[in-house]
Design a protein around this motif. Structure first.
Motif, PDB file in Angstrom:
ATOM      1  N   GLY A 214       0.811  -1.206   0.000  1.00 33.19           N
ATOM      2  CA  GLY A 214       0.000   0.000   0.000  1.00 33.19           C
ATOM      3  C   GLY A 214       0.847   1.260   0.000  1.00 33.19           C
ATOM      4  O   GLY A 214       0.577   2.205  -0.764  1.00 33.19           O
ATOM      5  N   ILE A 215       1.864   1.291   0.844  1.00 35.16           N
ATOM      6  CA  ILE A 215       2.756   2.464   0.896  1.00 35.16           C
ATOM      7  C   ILE A 215       3.454   2.657  -0.445  1.00 35.16           C
ATOM      8  O   ILE A 215       3.533   3.777  -0.982  1.00 35.16           O
ATOM      9  CB  ILE A 215       3.788   2.304   2.026  1.00 35.16           C
ATOM     10  CG1 ILE A 215       3.085   2.307   3.390  1.00 35.16           C
ATOM     11  CG2 ILE A 215       4.832   3.414   1.971  1.00 35.16           C
ATOM     12  CD1 ILE A 215       3.997   1.939   4.546  1.00 35.16           C
ATOM     13  N   PHE A 216       3.974   1.576  -1.014  1.00 33.32           N
ATOM     14  CA  PHE A 216       4.698   1.639  -2.285  1.00 33.32           C
ATOM     15  C   PHE A 216       3.802   2.158  -3.413  1.00 33.32           C
ATOM     16  O   PHE A 216       4.166   3.098  -4.137  1.00 33.32           O
ATOM     17  CB  PHE A 216       5.250   0.259  -2.629  1.00 33.32           C
ATOM     18  CG  PHE A 216       5.853   0.165  -4.008  1.00 33.32           C
ATOM     19  CD1 PHE A 216       7.098   0.705  -4.273  1.00 33.32           C
ATOM     20  CD2 PHE A 216       5.164  -0.469  -5.034  1.00 33.32           C
ATOM     21  CE1 PHE A 216       7.650   0.632  -5.549  1.00 33.32           C
ATOM     22  CE2 PHE A 216       5.706  -0.557  -6.305  1.00 33.32           C
ATOM     23  CZ  PHE A 216       6.953  -0.003  -6.559  1.00 33.32           C
ATOM     24  N   VAL A 217       2.627   1.562  -3.555  1.00 37.14           N
ATOM     25  CA  VAL A 217       1.731   1.954  -4.643  1.00 37.14           C
ATOM     26  C   VAL A 217       1.262   3.395  -4.456  1.00 37.14           C
ATOM     27  O   VAL A 217       1.211   4.178  -5.417  1.00 37.14           O
ATOM     28  CB  VAL A 217       0.523   0.994  -4.724  1.00 37.14           C
ATOM     29  CG1 VAL A 217      -0.510   1.509  -5.729  1.00 37.14           C
ATOM     30  CG2 VAL A 217       0.980  -0.402  -5.126  1.00 37.14           C
ATOM     31  N   GLY A 218       0.909   3.771  -3.229  1.00 35.85           N
ATOM     32  CA  GLY A 218       0.442   5.123  -2.979  1.00 35.85           C
ATOM     33  C   GLY A 218       1.495   6.168  -3.311  1.00 35.85           C
ATOM     34  O   GLY A 218       1.195   7.201  -3.936  1.00 35.85           O
TER      35      GLY A 218
END
Length: 415
Positions: A214-218
Motif C-alpha cells: 500500500g505504501i509503495f503503490v500510494g
C-alpha cells in the motif's frame, strides 16, 4: 426471464432515484439512505413472488465479487478523505479498537455461535470474524468529510480509520476459520503446527506485506500524478481512483497479502503526498459517487433477499434476535469502552465511537468468500447467513436512527 430482468432494472432505477432525492426530501428526518433502500428492496422481495429465490448459498460467487468491488471503492474513498496526519497520539484510539475491541467481538460472537446456535468451531469463529469489522461502506455517513474541508473531530476520524483498516485485519480470523473447517472436513485435528503456520503466514506476512504494498503503490502513484509534467492534474479522476485501487489490490493479492489493507494504505499514502492539493477533492467525489451507486445496488438486492426469505417462511428463532441485539447493543459498545479506557477523551466521544460500529456489506463479502471455499456444511452456512443478515438489518436501522444524535452529543472540534 426478460420481464423479470427489466423489472429488476426498474427497481434499481427507483433505488437510484431515492439516492438522488434523499438529501432534499429526507434531510431533516432521522431516516438514512440505507434504511430507505433496504426497506424498498425488502418490500419488492416480499411481494414480487414471480422472481426466483435469491439463494445466497447458490449465488455465493456473485455476492462475493459484487460486495468485493463495493468495499474496495469504499476503502480508497476513506483513505483519500482523511486529513489527519500519521502520528501515534492521533491514531491511538484507532489502534486500540483494532487490537482490543475487534478481538473481543470475534471471541464473544464465536462463543455465542458455538453455544447458542450449535455451530462447529470453524463456523463459530467465522461468525465472529465476519461480524467484528466496522463496515466502511455503510459507515460512510458517520465518517470524516471531503478532503481539506475543515477539522476532523475524534469520533469521525476514529470510525473512518477503523473502518479502513479493520476490514483487512479481520481476514486472518476468516482464514483461521477456513483452515479449522478444512481440517475437520478432512477428518484431521487442527494442530499447533497449523496454528503456527496461520500466525506466521496469514497474520505476520500478509498484514506486513499488505502495508508495504500500500505504501509503495500510494507513493508511486502520487509521484506520477503530481509530477512536474502533470502539475495541473488534468488526469481523469476516474482513471486515477480505479488505477490506485486495482494496482494496490492486484499487487497485494499477487504477493499473497491482504488487498483491502493495501488499498486503504495506498489511498492514505497518496493523500499524504501533496495533501493540500485540490485534486484530492475531485478523487473523493468520484469515489463517493461510485460507492453510493454500488451500495444502492447491493442494498436493494440484499433487501429483496430478506423479503423473499420472510415470504418463504424462513425460521427465525428467538436466539437469533437476542444474539444480534446483544452484539450490537452490548458486546461492541462494551468492547469499545474497554479499548478507549484510559485515553483523554470526553465520555460522550467514547460512547459515540463505541456504539457506532456499523455492520454491513463487508460482512456479506467475508461470509460469501469463506463459504465459497467449500469447507463448511450447509447447516452451518444457513445459520451463518441468517444470523449475519439479521445483524446487518438491525445495524442499519439502529445506527441509522441514532448516529446523528450520538455525534451531536460529542464536542465538534478538530484534533
Amino acid at each position: 426471464m426478460i420481464e423479470n430482468y427489466n423489472l429488476f432494472l426498474l427497481v434499481c432505477g427507483i433505488a437510484f432515484v431515492f439516492g438522488a432525492l434523499f438529501p432534499i426530501i429526507f434531510k431533516r428526518t432521522p431516516i438514512s439512505l440505507p434504511m430507505l433502500q433496504l426497506s424498498f428492496g425488502l418490500m419488492m422481495g416480499y411481494f414480487w413472488t414471480s422472481l426466483a429465490f435469491l439463494n445466497p448459498i447458490d449465488n455465493g460467487l456473485i455476492i462475493e465479487k459484487l460486495t468485493e468491488i463495493v468495499v474496495l471503492v469504499s476503502l480508497v474513498g476513506a483513505g483519500i478523505k482523511i486529513d489527519t496526519e500519521l502520528s501515534w497520539r492521533l491514531w491511538r484510539p484507532t489502534m486500540r479498537l483494532l487490537l482490543i475491541t475487534m478481538p473481543i467481538g470475534i471471541f464473544a460472537m464465536a462463543v455465542l455461535g458455538y453455544y447458542a446456535f450449535g455451530m462447529t468451531i470453524g463456523a463459530a469463529i467465522l461468525l465472529g470474524a465476519v461480524l467484528a469489522p466496522t463496515d466502511p461502506v455503510l459507515a460512510s455517513s458517520i465518517q470524516v468529510g471531503p478532503p481539506n474541508t475543515g477539522g476532523e473531530d475524534t469520533p469521525r476520524f476514529t470510525l473512518t480509520s477503523e473502518a479502513g483498516l479493520n476490514d483487512g485485519l479481520a481476514f486472518p480470523f476468516v482464514y483461521l476459520a477456513i483452515k479449522i473447517a478444512e481440517a475437520y472436513s478432512e477428518g484431521e485435528r487442527f494442530t499447533g503446527d497449523m496454528l503456527w503456520s496461520w500466525f506466521t503466514h496469514d497474520v505476520l506476512w500478509k498484514i506486513g506485506a499488505g502495508l508495504l504494498v500500500g505504501i509503495f503503490v500510494g507513493k508511486v502513484m502520487a509521484k506520477l500524478v503530481f509530477s512536474k509534467y502533470s502539475r495541473e492534474t488534468t488526469m481523469s479522476q476516474g482513471y486515477v481512483v480505479i488505477a490506485l485501487t486495482l494496482v494496490a489490490y492486484g499487487l497485494a493479492e499477487y504477493v499473497h497479502s491482504y488487498g483491502f489493507i493495501a488499498v486503504f494504505v495506498a489511498a492514505f499514502a497518496f493523500r499524504r503526498s501533496e495533501s493540500e492539493h485540490t485534486y484530492h477533492h475531485k478523487l473523493h467525489d468520484f469515489a463517493e459517487q461510485s460507492e453510493g451507486l454500488l451500495m444502492s445496488l447491493v442494498l436493494v438486492i440484499f433487501g429483496m433477499f430478506l423479503g423473499q426469505g420472510l415470504q418463504a417462511g424462513v425460521e427465525l428463532t428467538w436466539r437469533v434476535y437476542i444474539v444480534s441485539f446483544t452484539f450490537l447493543l452490548l458486546i461492541r459498545p462494551l468492547g469499545g469502552f474497554i479499548a478507549l479506557s484510559g485515553l483523554n477523551l470526553p465520555r460522550t466521544e467514547k460512547y459515540a465511537i463505541s456504539a457506532l460500529g456499523i455492520r454491513g456489506i463487508g460482512t456479506l463479502y467475508y461470509l460469501s468468500y469463506a463459504l465459497n471455499q467449500g469447507f463448511f456444511n450447509d447447516e452451518d452456512a444457513l445459520k451463518l447467513w441468517i444470523v449475519c443478515s439479521i445483524v446487518i438489518l438491525a445495524s442499519i436501522f439502529i445506527h441509522g436512527l441514532t448516529a446523528k444524535q450520538l455525534l451531536k452529543m460529542t464536542p465538534n472540534k478538530a484534533q
